[in-house]
Design a protein around this motif. Sequence first.
Motif, PDB file in Angstrom:
ATOM      1  N   ALA A 120       0.840  -1.269   0.065  1.00  0.00           N
ATOM      2  CA  ALA A 120      -0.038  -0.078  -0.052  1.00  0.00           C
ATOM      3  C   ALA A 120       0.891   1.177  -0.106  1.00  0.00           C
ATOM      4  O   ALA A 120       0.725   1.988   0.778  1.00  0.00           O
ATOM      5  CB  ALA A 120      -0.717  -0.017   1.274  1.00  0.00           C
ATOM      6  N   PRO A 121       1.787   1.440  -0.847  1.00  0.00           N
ATOM      7  CA  PRO A 121       2.625   2.560  -0.956  1.00  0.00           C
ATOM      8  C   PRO A 121       2.046   4.014  -1.409  1.00  0.00           C
ATOM      9  O   PRO A 121       0.976   3.778  -2.349  1.00  0.00           O
ATOM     10  CB  PRO A 121       3.787   2.142  -1.790  1.00  0.00           C
ATOM     11  N   ALA A 122       2.407   4.856  -1.102  1.00  0.00           N
ATOM     12  CA  ALA A 122       2.106   6.233  -2.065  1.00  0.00           C
ATOM     13  C   ALA A 122       3.173   6.395  -3.301  1.00  0.00           C
ATOM     14  O   ALA A 122       2.644   6.894  -4.145  1.00  0.00           O
ATOM     15  CB  ALA A 122       2.052   7.381  -1.217  1.00  0.00           C
ATOM     16  N   TYR A 123       4.318   5.881  -3.506  1.00  0.00           N
ATOM     17  CA  TYR A 123       5.082   6.167  -4.195  1.00  0.00           C
ATOM     18  C   TYR A 123       5.838   4.770  -4.528  1.00  0.00           C
ATOM     19  O   TYR A 123       6.050   3.884  -3.506  1.00  0.00           O
ATOM     20  CB  TYR A 123       6.089   7.329  -4.104  1.00  0.00           C
ATOM     21  N   THR A 124       6.016   4.415  -5.729  1.00  0.00           N
ATOM     22  CA  THR A 124       7.034   2.993  -5.729  1.00  0.00           C
ATOM     23  C   THR A 124       8.100   3.289  -6.722  1.00  0.00           C
ATOM     24  O   THR A 124       7.856   3.538  -7.854  1.00  0.00           O
ATOM     25  CB  THR A 124       6.251   2.044  -6.371  1.00  0.00           C
ATOM     26  N   VAL A 125       9.203   3.137  -6.320  1.00  0.00           N
ATOM     27  CA  VAL A 125      10.474   3.085  -7.164  1.00  0.00           C
ATOM     28  C   VAL A 125      10.539   1.745  -8.037  1.00  0.00           C
ATOM     29  O   VAL A 125      10.530   0.571  -7.345  1.00  0.00           O
ATOM     30  CB  VAL A 125      11.787   3.167  -6.316  1.00  0.00           C
ATOM     31  N   VAL A 126      10.860   1.867  -9.112  1.00  0.00           N
ATOM     32  CA  VAL A 126      11.301   0.857 -10.051  1.00  0.00           C
ATOM     33  C   VAL A 126      12.603   1.089 -10.721  1.00  0.00           C
ATOM     34  O   VAL A 126      12.454   1.959 -11.266  1.00  0.00           O
ATOM     35  CB  VAL A 126      10.017   0.686 -11.290  1.00  0.00           C
ATOM     36  N   GLY A 127      13.313   0.238 -10.568  1.00  0.00           N
ATOM     37  CA  GLY A 127      14.473   0.071 -11.315  1.00  0.00           C
ATOM     38  C   GLY A 127      14.430  -0.392 -12.737  1.00  0.00           C
ATOM     39  O   GLY A 127      13.728  -1.503 -12.878  1.00  0.00           O
ATOM     40  N   ALA A 128      15.166   0.417 -13.697  1.00  0.00           N
ATOM     41  CA  ALA A 128      14.901  -0.192 -15.219  1.00  0.00           C
ATOM     42  C   ALA A 128      16.221  -0.343 -15.996  1.00  0.00           C
ATOM     43  O   ALA A 128      16.691   0.663 -16.550  1.00  0.00           O
ATOM     44  CB  ALA A 128      13.774   0.586 -15.930  1.00  0.00           C
ATOM     45  N   PRO A 129      17.131  -1.032 -15.589  1.00  0.00           N
ATOM     46  CA  PRO A 129      18.579  -1.107 -16.060  1.00  0.00           C
ATOM     47  C   PRO A 129      18.915  -1.497 -17.479  1.00  0.00           C
ATOM     48  O   PRO A 129      19.744  -2.029 -17.764  1.00  0.00           O
ATOM     49  CB  PRO A 129      19.417  -2.036 -15.209  1.00  0.00           C
TER      50      PRO A 129
END
Length: 279
Positions: A11-20
């Motif tokens: 249940a996050p407000a923001y989600t970091v997604v790594g895209a290398p």
Amino acid sequence: MFPGATADPSAPAYTVVGAPLDVSTSFRPGTRFGPERVRRFAGTFEDYDRATDQSFSTLGVADRGDVHAWTDAEEYLDYLTSVCREVVRDGATPLVLGGEHTVSLAPVRALDPEVVVVCDAHLDLREAYDGDPWSHSTVTRHALDTADEAVILGARSGSEAEWERADAADVTVVEPAAVAEWTPPAAFADRDVYLSVDVDAADPAYAPGTGTPEPYGLTSRELRDVVRAVAPHAAGFDVVEVNDRDDGQAATLAAKLLRDFVFAHADANADTDASDGAD
């Protein structure tokens, strides 16, 4: 994990997604190391932000980790788009760490904005580069397949054909000397906006660790001001084109800009929620 990304991932407000993704860099490769470096160099920052009186670790940021990349950029973008759509369906704002600039197309497709604001040294309006229609130098042209308008801040490099394309009504270019005076148009308040930062928008003096550095660019403070100004209007954010060819300057700047986005976005939303509550 991005430092301070301590939220419950369900249940996050923001989600970091790594895209290398690192398949089309035309000069210095290494963007595959970008997400890891950005996370690592964010480790020295204080949790507290005096400008907004907030602590990063309390703002609901989670880190999904990296979406492993492979050599087929078009196929990878399709998969990354599905990941970003999941983030949006979960009610979170996507924060994508590149990787080459091509990865920005995934959150753009997931969010379907009307306006894409891009900080970039390059126009990235090519049809293809070296025969590759999914090159990092085509990303803004592809974004215009989804968005109605692109605003490119800090551009100072492009082919003759790209500058001609930039003269069209759906593209606005703000060259480096004018960025400090630029502010988001009032119309942004009623439009869906997405913000993408290619770290090469900064002058190489501030961010040498990038694939195609271009002199005469923006200062780190000018980039901060843009991010903080656009964030309240934006539904998502990415920072891309960080590689491992410096001592961490580019990664440090990228990490700080991500945090600036979250602080400004959360602060604006808190003000909006307070106003709604008063009504």
